[in-house]
Design a protein around this motif. Structure first.
Motif, PDB file in Angstrom:
ATOM      1  N   GLN A  10      -5.721  18.923 -61.528  1.00  0.00           N
ATOM      2  CA  GLN A  10      -4.577  18.425 -60.765  1.00  0.00           C
ATOM      3  C   GLN A  10      -3.396  19.391 -60.877  1.00  0.00           C
ATOM      4  OE1 GLN A  10      -4.234  15.404 -58.833  1.00  0.00           O
ATOM      5  NE2 GLN A  10      -2.535  16.649 -58.154  1.00  0.00           N
ATOM      6  N   GLN A  11      -3.156  19.910 -62.060  1.00  0.00           N
ATOM      7  CA  GLN A  11      -2.055  20.854 -62.252  1.00  0.00           C
ATOM      8  C   GLN A  11      -2.269  22.119 -61.426  1.00  0.00           C
ATOM      9  OE1 GLN A  11      -2.186  21.226 -66.524  1.00  0.00           O
ATOM     10  NE2 GLN A  11      -0.547  19.714 -66.805  1.00  0.00           N
ATOM     11  N   ASP A  51      -1.744  21.321 -57.655  1.00  0.00           N
ATOM     12  CA  ASP A  51      -0.307  21.172 -57.400  1.00  0.00           C
ATOM     13  C   ASP A  51       0.405  22.523 -57.420  1.00  0.00           C
ATOM     14  OD1 ASP A  51      -0.671  18.436 -57.234  1.00  0.00           O
ATOM     15  OD2 ASP A  51       0.148  18.019 -59.238  1.00  0.00           O
ATOM     16  N   ASP A  52       0.049  23.368 -58.379  1.00  0.00           N
ATOM     17  CA  ASP A  52       0.677  24.684 -58.491  1.00  0.00           C
ATOM     18  C   ASP A  52       0.379  25.549 -57.267  1.00  0.00           C
ATOM     19  OD1 ASP A  52       2.084  26.852 -59.909  1.00  0.00           O
ATOM     20  OD2 ASP A  52       0.083  27.738 -60.098  1.00  0.00           O
TER      21      ASP A  52
END
Length: 160
Positions: free
Chosen positions: A17-18, A21-22
């Motif tokens: 997820q990170q 998103d990034d």
């Protein structure tokens, strides 16, 4: 041209997820100046316990409901073409230049995509013959979208 990943299932909080998103945030920041004002992730999920073709058909309905009028549809499918990053960037740039308002990338569930998704798609895309976890495919797609925008922007991220 807006960019959207529409995928079956929900990403849990964590490294995948990170990363998604990034990459989508970087893409939006870099893409604004060259005609890609936003990038997003839409997640769909069927809560009923369906099996096999019934589940695939319901997932297809949910995915198709996320395609706005005039959008280019790209389905990630093992039968799709495997193109390099520069060719992928050129394809996105051409669609942008043709005036497509949005490109929607569809990632199916564990059973794959229903035939009606492949029939609706403007392009079938593959990350090769290997099988990838669906959550990892989102990360890979987000990175390739970011890479394509940096190629079109002549940004040094892509070193060919």
């Amino acid at each position: 041209m807006r960019l959207r990943i529409c995928a079956v299932g929900r990403l849990r909080a964590g490294p995948e997820q990170q990363l998604v998103d990034d990459y989508l945030a970087r893409l939006s920041a870099t893409g604004r100046a060259i005609g890609f004002p936003s990038a997003s992730l839409a997640e769909v999920e069927e809560k009923k316990r369906l099996e096999g073709s019934a589940l695939m058909a319901r997932e297809a309905e949910l995915l198709l409901a996320n395609i706005p009028a005039g959008a280019r549809v790209i389905a990630l499918d093992e039968r799709g073409g495997n193109e390099g990053s520069e060719a992928f960037a050129a394809r996105l740039g051409a669609w942008r230049d043709e005036g497509a308002p949005e490109a929607v990338f569809l990632i199916g569930g564990a059973n794959g995509l229903a035939p009606e998704i492949r029939e609706r798609a403007d392009h079938l895309m593959s990350f090769g013959k290997m099988t990838w976890p669906h959550m990892l495919a989102r990360v890979m797609l987000a990175e390739q979208l970011y890479r394509a925008v940096t190629i079109l922007a002549s940004h040094p991220y892509h070193r060919a």
